[in-house]
Design an enzyme around this catalytic site. Structure first.
Site, mmCIF file in Angstrom:
data_model
loop_
_atom_site.group_PDB
_atom_site.id
_atom_site.type_symbol
_atom_site.label_atom_id
_atom_site.label_comp_id
_atom_site.label_asym_id
_atom_site.label_seq_id
_atom_site.Cartn_x
_atom_site.Cartn_y
_atom_site.Cartn_z
ATOM 1 N N GLY A 171 0.843 -1.194 0.000
ATOM 2 C CA GLY A 171 0.000 0.000 0.000
ATOM 3 C C GLY A 171 0.880 1.246 0.000
ATOM 4 N N GLY A 172 0.318 2.310 0.529
ATOM 5 C CA GLY A 172 1.039 3.592 0.557
ATOM 6 C C GLY A 172 2.338 3.499 1.340
ATOM 7 N N GLY A 406 24.885 11.984 -29.603
ATOM 8 C CA GLY A 406 24.302 12.590 -28.400
ATOM 9 C C GLY A 406 24.706 11.846 -27.138
ATOM 10 N N ALA A 407 24.832 10.521 -27.272
ATOM 11 C CA ALA A 407 25.170 9.718 -26.093
ATOM 12 C C ALA A 407 26.574 10.088 -25.592
ATOM 13 C CB ALA A 407 25.093 8.240 -26.427
HETATM 14 C C1 HXC Z 1 -3.476 -4.217 12.245
HETATM 15 C C2 HXC Z 1 -2.420 -6.102 11.527
HETATM 16 C C3 HXC Z 1 -2.190 -5.496 10.273
HETATM 17 C C4 HXC Z 1 -2.638 -4.170 10.069
HETATM 18 C C5 HXC Z 1 -1.360 -7.457 10.248
HETATM 19 N N1 HXC Z 1 -1.906 -7.309 11.444
HETATM 20 N N2 HXC Z 1 -1.523 -6.370 9.507
HETATM 21 N N3 HXC Z 1 -3.070 -5.447 12.493
HETATM 22 N N4 HXC Z 1 -3.287 -3.573 11.096
HETATM 23 N N5 HXC Z 1 -2.453 -3.552 8.926
HETATM 24 C C6 HXC Z 1 -1.917 -8.260 12.536
HETATM 25 C C7 HXC Z 1 -2.803 -9.462 12.260
HETATM 26 O O1 HXC Z 1 -4.120 -9.183 12.623
HETATM 27 C C8 HXC Z 1 -2.178 -10.514 13.154
HETATM 28 O O2 HXC Z 1 -2.571 -10.286 14.461
HETATM 29 C C9 HXC Z 1 -0.700 -10.178 13.084
HETATM 30 O O3 HXC Z 1 -0.609 -8.827 12.657
HETATM 31 C C10 HXC Z 1 0.063 -11.012 12.096
HETATM 32 O O4 HXC Z 1 -0.653 -11.001 10.881
HETATM 33 P P1 HXC Z 1 -1.007 -12.344 10.093
HETATM 34 O O5 HXC Z 1 -2.044 -12.005 9.118
HETATM 35 O O6 HXC Z 1 -1.280 -13.425 11.046
HETATM 36 O O7 HXC Z 1 0.389 -12.645 9.405
HETATM 37 P P2 HXC Z 1 0.678 -13.218 7.966
HETATM 38 O O8 HXC Z 1 -0.178 -14.398 7.699
HETATM 39 O O9 HXC Z 1 2.147 -13.380 7.872
HETATM 40 O O10 HXC Z 1 0.209 -12.088 6.943
HETATM 41 C C11 HXC Z 1 0.811 -10.839 6.925
HETATM 42 C C12 HXC Z 1 0.006 -9.853 6.038
HETATM 43 C C13 HXC Z 1 -1.460 -9.803 6.528
HETATM 44 C C14 HXC Z 1 0.072 -10.322 4.594
HETATM 45 C C15 HXC Z 1 0.726 -8.501 6.157
HETATM 46 O O11 HXC Z 1 -1.455 -9.615 7.944
HETATM 47 C C16 HXC Z 1 -2.223 -8.702 5.905
HETATM 48 O O12 HXC Z 1 -2.655 -8.838 4.758
HETATM 49 N N6 HXC Z 1 -2.398 -7.613 6.631
HETATM 50 C C17 HXC Z 1 -3.140 -6.480 6.179
HETATM 51 C C18 HXC Z 1 -2.345 -5.743 5.178
HETATM 52 C C19 HXC Z 1 -3.028 -4.480 4.776
HETATM 53 O O13 HXC Z 1 -3.994 -4.521 4.009
HETATM 54 N N7 HXC Z 1 -2.532 -3.337 5.276
HETATM 55 C C20 HXC Z 1 -3.015 -2.088 4.949
HETATM 56 C C21 HXC Z 1 -2.239 -1.725 3.662
HETATM 57 S S1 HXC Z 1 -2.642 -0.155 3.110
HETATM 58 P P3 HXC Z 1 -2.783 -11.494 15.492
HETATM 59 O O14 HXC Z 1 -3.197 -10.813 16.754
HETATM 60 O O15 HXC Z 1 -3.833 -12.366 14.904
HETATM 61 O O16 HXC Z 1 -1.458 -12.182 15.593
HETATM 62 C C22 HXC Z 1 -1.584 0.803 3.859
HETATM 63 C C23 HXC Z 1 -1.839 2.218 3.572
HETATM 64 C C24 HXC Z 1 -0.692 3.059 3.944
HETATM 65 O O17 HXC Z 1 -0.736 0.459 4.559
HETATM 66 C C25 HXC Z 1 -1.032 4.442 3.492
HETATM 67 C C26 HXC Z 1 0.117 5.376 3.634
HETATM 68 C C27 HXC Z 1 -0.252 6.719 3.071
#
Ligand code: HXC
Length: 516
Positions: A171-172, A406-407
């Site tokens: 993501g971002g 040019g290069a």
């Molecule tokens: C809160 C999160 C989290 C998040 C993971 N966790 N990502 N909690 N916010 N973004 C937590 C899970 O709930 C879990 O908690 C623990 O971290 C480990 O995650 P798992 O899913 O069990 O691990 P894994 O299977 O290895 O998968 C990792 C992952 C997946 C692929 C990163 O967790 C995932 O898809 N997370 C969401 C990613 C996402 O969409 N993020 C937002 C992106 S947009 P528990 O308590 O169960 O252990 C973004 C915008 C930024 O970031 C903008 C900037 C301008």
């Protein structure tokens, strides 16, 4: 009499103990099983032994406090320590704590060390392993990213910023590393993308794995997002230490001198035989690079991306230099869109941090064809031209063989004010190669000839004799000296010495408008 420790001191022991455990043993084991080290193990490997001083170990996010949840360190470990005795600041995201997700407190910790680093003039190294914006914190998490991006931009060109992607970065969240100077990735365990496979599937109905979409190989060879890729965390962190050894701590300093005990006057007679007599035959520019640099040590940047241009850091006489070279063994060394952008970014990095530039030229021109033209070779080629021209660090060029059209101008030529340029006797400085030139100049004459092929060859040979050498340019003063290949190292080191105190100015302006 038995002394009783103050209860606050005991509490501090307990609080620290808790923080050091991160997300607990189960999650640490999971991290290890996935081939990843923990955030703390990574810091230990990155920094000199025992040098890490942690800040904010007790900090948790405001949202965590109100929800009564405990997120040790709020998912990130921050502080400073040394690499080869020089201070650096570091943050290391802790995937065992809410997936290393980034919320307000997490970001504040990172921002604090970024602010300190900018104030004292030391590099920032970010070890990224995070699920992205902490979903429960909503817009606070987005604001938190913005604060980091803002600091990344303000610190750009002031202190070196290095990102290691050692897990998810999606993501971002990708835009903080993207603004930093160098991105390291670890094979298999890291990936970066703006929208993940699920979104890709929903929006464009394409099945793709995380690895294919944004794994280390993808970014090292296709997108050019990653500058370095290593098989595991250990080798990755070791390489960061190596990179830091080449760099100054900030834009007011010069890079540290490191004597590798390689005599500056060392010559290499084999270089006299490097360039083949047949101009269509290639050779490996790495032979020349390794031959001239101190101890043959070269840290190549983006080796798999646009390998027709070679960029990297090495030392000459102990001094760090940024080396930019055409690679005749790939696409004959022609400049294409990717090579131009790669070179330009590297040149600008070196210029930001007072690293002199050495350019080794063997370039037949820009890559022709609709793919390149439509892809914006005018825009991208202009980046390289702009970057070399605006650089105020010492700029030295050696023309090894082809320097056409040019290069030739773009590759740090005299005409865009490099400081000193040399040519090997094998240099061919011309508007274009012999075949193309003959076709243009003698087309009508050859068409009308009794034996067109014989006349073509004769004209081409004449052109080659007359134009394909460095002597015409040297007579015009466009080349400072034609040097013996074997002496290249020595001549470069002497030249760097005279340019050491070069003062280069730029016109008074807010900033130029590089064709991005
Ligand atoms: C809160 C999160 C989290 C998040 C993971 N966790 N990502 N909690 N916010 N973004 C937590 C899970 O709930 C879990 O908690 C623990 O971290 C480990 O995650 P798992 O899913 O069990 O691990 P894994 O299977 O290895 O998968 C990792 C992952 C997946 C692929 C990163 O967790 C995932 O898809 N997370 C969401 C990613 C996402 O969409 N993020 C937002 C992106 S947009 P528990 O308590 O169960 O252990 C973004 C915008 C930024 O970031 C903008 C900037 C301008």
């Amino acid at each position: 009499m038995v002394e009783i420790m103050h209860s606050n001191i005991l509490e501090l022991y307990e609080l620290r103990e808790d923080a050091l455990e991160g997300g607990g043993q189960k999650r640490i084991d999971h991290q290890h099983k996935g081939g990843k080290l923990t955030a703390r193990e990574r810091i230990d490997l990155l920094l000199d032994e025992g040098s890490f001083e942690e800040l904010d170990i007790l900090k948790v996010g405001r949202n965590a406090v109100s929800a009564g949840e405990t997120y040790p360190g709020d998912g990130v470990i921050t502080g400073h320590g040394t690499i080869n005795g020089r201070e650096v600041f570091v943050f290391s995201q802790d995937f065992t704590v809410t997936g290393g997700s980034l919320g307000e407190g997490h970001s504040q910790k990172i921002c604090k060390i970024m602010d300190l680093a900018a104030k004292v003039g030391s590099p920032v190294i970010g070890l990224n392993d995070s699920g992205g914006a902490r979903i429960q914190e909503g817009v606070d998490a987005l604001a938190a990213y913005g604060e980091i991006f803002h600091r990344n931009v303000n610190a750009s060109g002031v202190i070196p910023q290095i990102s290691c992607i050692m897990g998810p970065c999606a993501g971002g969240a990708v835009y903080s590393p993207a603004i930093t100077d160098f991105i390291f990735m670890v094979e298999q365990t890291s990936y970066m993308f703006v929208t993940g496979p699920n979104v890709v599937k929903t929006v464009i109905h394409k099945e793709i794995t995380s690895e294919e979409l944004g794994g280390s190989q993808t970014h090292a060879s296709k997108s050019g997002v990653a500058q370095f890729v290593y098989p595991n965390d250990i080798l990755c962190l070791r390489a960061v230490r190596q990179l830091i050894s080449y760099l100054p701590s900030n834009n007011r300093q010069k890079a540290p001198i490191l004597d590798l005990n390689d005599p500056p006057e060392r010559t290499d007679p084999a270089l006299d035989y490097l360039v083949p007599s047949n101009p269509n035959q290639s050779y490996d520019m790495n032979v020349l690079i390794k031959s001239i640099l101190d101890g043959a040590e070269f840290l190549e940047v983006q080796p798999q991306y646009a390998p027709n241009i070679i960029c990297g850091l090495g030392r000459l006489g102990g001094q760090t230099i940024g080396l930019v070279a055409n690679q005749p063994a790939v696409l004959a060394g022609a400049l294409d869109n990717n090579a131009s952008a790669k070179g330009a970014r590297f040149v600008r990095f070196c210029d930001s941090f007072n690293i002199p530039l050495v350019c080794l030229v063997d370039v037949p021109g820009f890559m022709p064809g609709p793919e390149q033209e439509h892809g914006g070779i005018i825009r991208h080629g202009a980046k390289l031209l702009y970057a070399f021209t605006e650089a105020t660090v010492p700029r030295i060029t050696v023309i090894v063989r082809k320097a056409y059209g040019g290069a030739y101008i773009v590759m740090n030529s005299k005409h865009i004010h490099c400081d000193i340029n040399y040519a090997w006797p094998t240099a061919e400085i011309a508007v274009m190669g012999a075949r193309g030139a003959t076709e243009v100049i003698y087309r009508k004459e050859i068409k009308a000839a009794e034996n067109p092929e014989a006349l073509f060859n004769e004209k081409m040979e004449n052109y080659r004799k007359h134009f394909m050498n460095p002597f015409l340019a040297a007579k015009r003063g466009y080349i400072d000296d034609v040097i013996f290949p074997r002496d290249t190292r020595h001549r470069l080191i002497r030249t760097l010495q005279i340019l050491e105190n070069k003062k280069g100015g730029r016109p008074d302006r807010k900033h130029g408008n590089i064709p991005l």
